[in-house]
Design a protein around this motif. Structure first.
Motif, PDB file in Angstrom:
ATOM      1  N   UNK A 112       0.806  -1.229   0.000  1.00  0.00           N
ATOM      2  CA  UNK A 112       0.000   0.000   0.000  1.00  0.00           C
ATOM      3  C   UNK A 112       0.835   1.274   0.000  1.00  0.00           C
ATOM      4  N   UNK A 113       2.056   1.207   0.538  1.00  0.00           N
ATOM      5  CA  UNK A 113       2.890   2.414   0.534  1.00  0.00           C
ATOM      6  C   UNK A 113       3.310   2.791  -0.880  1.00  0.00           C
ATOM      7  N   UNK A 114       3.589   1.784  -1.704  1.00  0.00           N
ATOM      8  CA  UNK A 114       3.934   2.049  -3.104  1.00  0.00           C
ATOM      9  C   UNK A 114       2.702   2.512  -3.877  1.00  0.00           C
ATOM     10  N   UNK A 115       1.566   1.890  -3.593  1.00  0.00           N
ATOM     11  CA  UNK A 115       0.329   2.293  -4.249  1.00  0.00           C
ATOM     12  C   UNK A 115      -0.005   3.744  -3.920  1.00  0.00           C
ATOM     13  N   UNK A 116       0.152   4.125  -2.643  1.00  0.00           N
ATOM     14  CA  UNK A 116      -0.144   5.506  -2.230  1.00  0.00           C
ATOM     15  C   UNK A 116       0.790   6.491  -2.926  1.00  0.00           C
ATOM     16  N   UNK A 117       2.049   6.122  -3.069  1.00  0.00           N
ATOM     17  CA  UNK A 117       3.006   7.012  -3.737  1.00  0.00           C
ATOM     18  C   UNK A 117       2.652   7.166  -5.217  1.00  0.00           C
ATOM     19  N   UNK A 118       2.209   6.081  -5.844  1.00  0.00           N
ATOM     20  CA  UNK A 118       1.787   6.160  -7.238  1.00  0.00           C
ATOM     21  C   UNK A 118       0.586   7.093  -7.371  1.00  0.00           C
ATOM     22  N   UNK A 119      -0.413   6.949  -6.505  1.00  0.00           N
ATOM     23  CA  UNK A 119      -1.600   7.797  -6.566  1.00  0.00           C
ATOM     24  C   UNK A 119      -1.242   9.258  -6.330  1.00  0.00           C
ATOM     25  N   UNK A 120      -0.330   9.497  -5.419  1.00  0.00           N
ATOM     26  CA  UNK A 120       0.094  10.877  -5.144  1.00  0.00           C
ATOM     27  C   UNK A 120       0.717  11.500  -6.394  1.00  0.00           C
ATOM     28  N   UNK A 121       1.570  10.756  -7.066  1.00  0.00           N
ATOM     29  CA  UNK A 121       2.209  11.267  -8.281  1.00  0.00           C
ATOM     30  C   UNK A 121       1.166  11.555  -9.357  1.00  0.00           C
ATOM     31  N   UNK A 122       0.238  10.624  -9.549  1.00  0.00           N
ATOM     32  CA  UNK A 122      -0.787  10.808 -10.578  1.00  0.00           C
ATOM     33  C   UNK A 122      -1.674  12.007 -10.262  1.00  0.00           C
ATOM     34  N   UNK A 123      -2.033  12.187  -8.996  1.00  0.00           N
ATOM     35  CA  UNK A 123      -2.880  13.312  -8.615  1.00  0.00           C
ATOM     36  C   UNK A 123      -2.164  14.641  -8.845  1.00  0.00           C
ATOM     37  N   UNK A 124      -0.874  14.674  -8.519  1.00  0.00           N
ATOM     38  CA  UNK A 124      -0.119  15.921  -8.683  1.00  0.00           C
ATOM     39  C   UNK A 124       0.088  16.279 -10.145  1.00  0.00           C
ATOM     40  N   UNK A 125       0.398  15.291 -10.964  1.00  0.00           N
ATOM     41  CA  UNK A 125       0.737  15.553 -12.367  1.00  0.00           C
ATOM     42  C   UNK A 125      -0.506  15.666 -13.235  1.00  0.00           C
ATOM     43  N   UNK A 126      -1.491  14.807 -13.005  1.00  0.00           N
ATOM     44  CA  UNK A 126      -2.632  14.729 -13.912  1.00  0.00           C
ATOM     45  C   UNK A 126      -3.895  15.385 -13.392  1.00  0.00           C
ATOM     46  N   UNK A 127      -4.083  15.397 -12.071  1.00  0.00           N
ATOM     47  CA  UNK A 127      -5.369  15.837 -11.566  1.00  0.00           C
ATOM     48  C   UNK A 127      -6.451  14.896 -12.058  1.00  0.00           C
ATOM     49  N   UNK A 128      -7.468  15.459 -12.707  1.00  0.00           N
ATOM     50  CA  UNK A 128      -8.569  14.638 -13.224  1.00  0.00           C
ATOM     51  C   UNK A 128      -8.476  14.379 -14.726  1.00  0.00           C
ATOM     52  N   UNK A 129      -7.473  14.916 -15.400  1.00  0.00           N
ATOM     53  CA  UNK A 129      -7.393  14.724 -16.856  1.00  0.00           C
ATOM     54  C   UNK A 129      -6.655  13.427 -17.202  1.00  0.00           C
ATOM     55  N   UNK A 130      -6.900  12.944 -18.399  1.00  0.00           N
ATOM     56  CA  UNK A 130      -6.264  11.708 -18.855  1.00  0.00           C
ATOM     57  C   UNK A 130      -4.777  11.927 -19.136  1.00  0.00           C
ATOM     58  N   UNK A 131      -3.951  10.924 -18.925  1.00  0.00           N
ATOM     59  CA  UNK A 131      -2.522  11.069 -19.219  1.00  0.00           C
ATOM     60  C   UNK A 131      -2.279  11.156 -20.723  1.00  0.00           C
ATOM     61  N   UNK A 132      -1.201  11.835 -21.082  1.00  0.00           N
ATOM     62  CA  UNK A 132      -0.772  11.935 -22.477  1.00  0.00           C
ATOM     63  C   UNK A 132       0.686  11.518 -22.574  1.00  0.00           C
ATOM     64  N   UNK A 133       1.151  11.388 -23.795  1.00  0.00           N
ATOM     65  CA  UNK A 133       2.552  11.049 -24.015  1.00  0.00           C
ATOM     66  C   UNK A 133       3.473  12.061 -23.348  1.00  0.00           C
ATOM     67  N   UNK A 134       3.110  13.320 -23.394  1.00  0.00           N
ATOM     68  CA  UNK A 134       3.957  14.375 -22.823  1.00  0.00           C
ATOM     69  C   UNK A 134       4.093  14.252 -21.313  1.00  0.00           C
TER      70      UNK A 134
END
Length: 455
Positions: free
Chosen positions: A282-304
């Motif tokens: 869960x610690x790795x999962x939480x870190x992944x979610x934190x990164x995604x929330x910071x970088x993407x917010x609610x929008x879909x990821x792109x190549x960039x």
């Protein structure tokens, strides 16, 4: 460096086996365990027998490089792969020599970075389409879901074909092919394909289903005459430099089948194991979610976004280390040669196991543990080149390695942004080492919406 790398003797050590079957029974019972025990007991070069076949396994990165790179012309693909001729024919994975070089040259442009970058939107769009059918609190076989998704993506990106209506049938047929292949390798006496044994009958039916779909894709494209700029168009329009001949439908079928099998199976299993490992950490999962929330917010990821999602990439890199989808590669000596100071007679198969080398404590601290953060400080540059080789290496390195990494990270990010995937109490995946490393019987997981976005 172990003694096996410097000592020069005629034959390496290894486990004793039955006079007839050799070490086949032990290998059949637990392939991963058998190869691991060989390395622990006998060192960096080990000899054993599978029935009448003489085998060696090398367990040091320098020796892996010796086989795959330095002396690669001393070897061809190993005997097990030749058993896939019924399914893969003479495609990129199985062909040799000048024919392989020609086919590789024709297919390579389809996997250039610029071209695969154009597929990023398709990968994310197809993933979001799948997620529209996921519901908060529902249980899904994640392996099955990933198989269908990656199959639809590979069909669209490389062949501009929509197989969504037949993806379940395709996946089931491919799983049958893999199980039949494993059963054939595990058998001491292999009867010809034309003899209607239960295994041969199952295989024939599965291949017939696959052929029907792939030949239909080829026929539709030939009839349209369109050049869509994808891999299928490149192969259809390619002409032999000497006689101007184009590929037959059978040649096209063999390449398409190979890329369907290799192009979706490996990525689907990589993601399956990533979800399984994240659910237990869960610690790795939480870190992944934190990164995604910071970088993407609610929008879909792109190549960039990929350069700004390093932890997501580390999750995939570490998943491929702990549970390598391709867990074993092999080469068969076609001339007398030497590896690690030991003689390799003609016809000997030399195995190299990602499962074994990736878990070697000489190169990885706490190697049994899933720790994506181990890659963040330049570990890749500090370890020997072939201490980590999830896509093989040398001239025959997986043609789609960059495609697979981009796809894996984008799909991981798209799904983890919306859902958490948890294990049901008592669930433990059973490893099934066929041509790839699968979860035997699938992997049921509970999905939980992170933002109430599920439908």
């Amino acid at each position: 460096m172990s003694a096996a790398l410097t000592e020069r003797v005629e034959s390496p050590p290894g486990p004793k086996g039955n006079w007839l079957s050799g070490n086949l029974p032990a290998f059949r019972r637990d392939r991963l365990g058998f190869l691991t025990e060989c390395a622990r007991t006998y060192g960096d070069v080990v000899a054993f027998r599978l029935g009448p076949r003489k085998m060696m396994i090398v367990n040091h990165p320098d020796l892996v490089e010796e086989v795959l790179v330095t002396n690669n012309r001393h070897y061809i693909k190993h005997f097990s792969l030749r058993m896939t001729e019924k399914t893969l024919g003479n495609g990129l994975l199985t062909s040799e020599g000048d024919f392989w070089r020609r086919q590789r040259r024709l297919a390579q442009p389809a996997f250039h970075r610029e071209r695969i970058a154009a597929h990023a939107e398709v990968m994310v769009a197809f993933t979001e389409r799948m997620l529209q059918h996921w519901h908060d609190g529902a249980v899904y076989d994640v392996q099955e879901e990933m198989m269908r998704l990656t199959l639809e993506i590979i069909a669209k990106t490389l062949f501009d074909a929509d197989v969504s209506g037949s993806s379940a049938d395709l996946s089931a047929a491919m799983e049958t092919v893999l199980r039949c292949f494993t059963a054939r390798v595990n058998t001491l006496i292999r009867l010809p394909y034309f003899i209607p044994t239960p295994n041969n009958v199952r295989l024939a039916r599965a291949v017939k289903r696959l052929d029907a779909i792939i030949f239909e894709i080829i026929a539709r494209r030939r009839a349209s005459g369109e050049d869509r700029g994808d891999l299928l168009s490149m192969l259809l329009n390619a002409q032999d430099e000497n006689d101007g001949d184009r590929m037959t439908d059978r040649q096209l079928r063999d390449e398409a089948m190979t890329l369907f099998m290799a192009g979706h199976e490996t990525t689907a299993n990589t993601l399956t194991w990533a979800w399984y490992l994240l659910a237990q950490h869960p610690e790795s999962e939480a870190r992944l979610h934190e990164e995604l929330d910071q970088v993407l917010g609610d929008r879909a990821p792109t190549l960039a976004d990929l350069p700004r999602l390093p932890f997501a990439e580390h999750v995939i890199t570490e998943s491929l280390r702990v549970h390598p989808t391709v867990w074993l590669v092999g080469r068969e000596a076609i001339v007398p040669t030497v590896v690690g100071g030991y003689r390799v007679p003609v016809g000997t198969t030399v195995y190299m196991s990602q499962w074994v080398v990736h878990r070697d404590p000489r190169f990885f601290d706490d190697p049994e543990s899933f720790r994506p953060e181990r890659w963040q400080d330049g570990l890749m540059k500090r370890i020997p080149r072939y201490a980590y080789f999830p896509f093989g290496g040398g001239p025959r390195i997986c043609i789609g390695n960059n495609f697979a990494m981009m796809e894996s990270v984008l799909l991981l990010a798209t799904i983890a942004q919306r859902f958490r995937l948890g294990l049901q109490p008592g669930t433990k995946a059973k490893l099934m080492a066929t041509m790839t490393l699968r979860a035997d019987g699938g992997l049921p997981m509970v999905v939980s919406s992170r933002r109430g976005l599920s439908t």
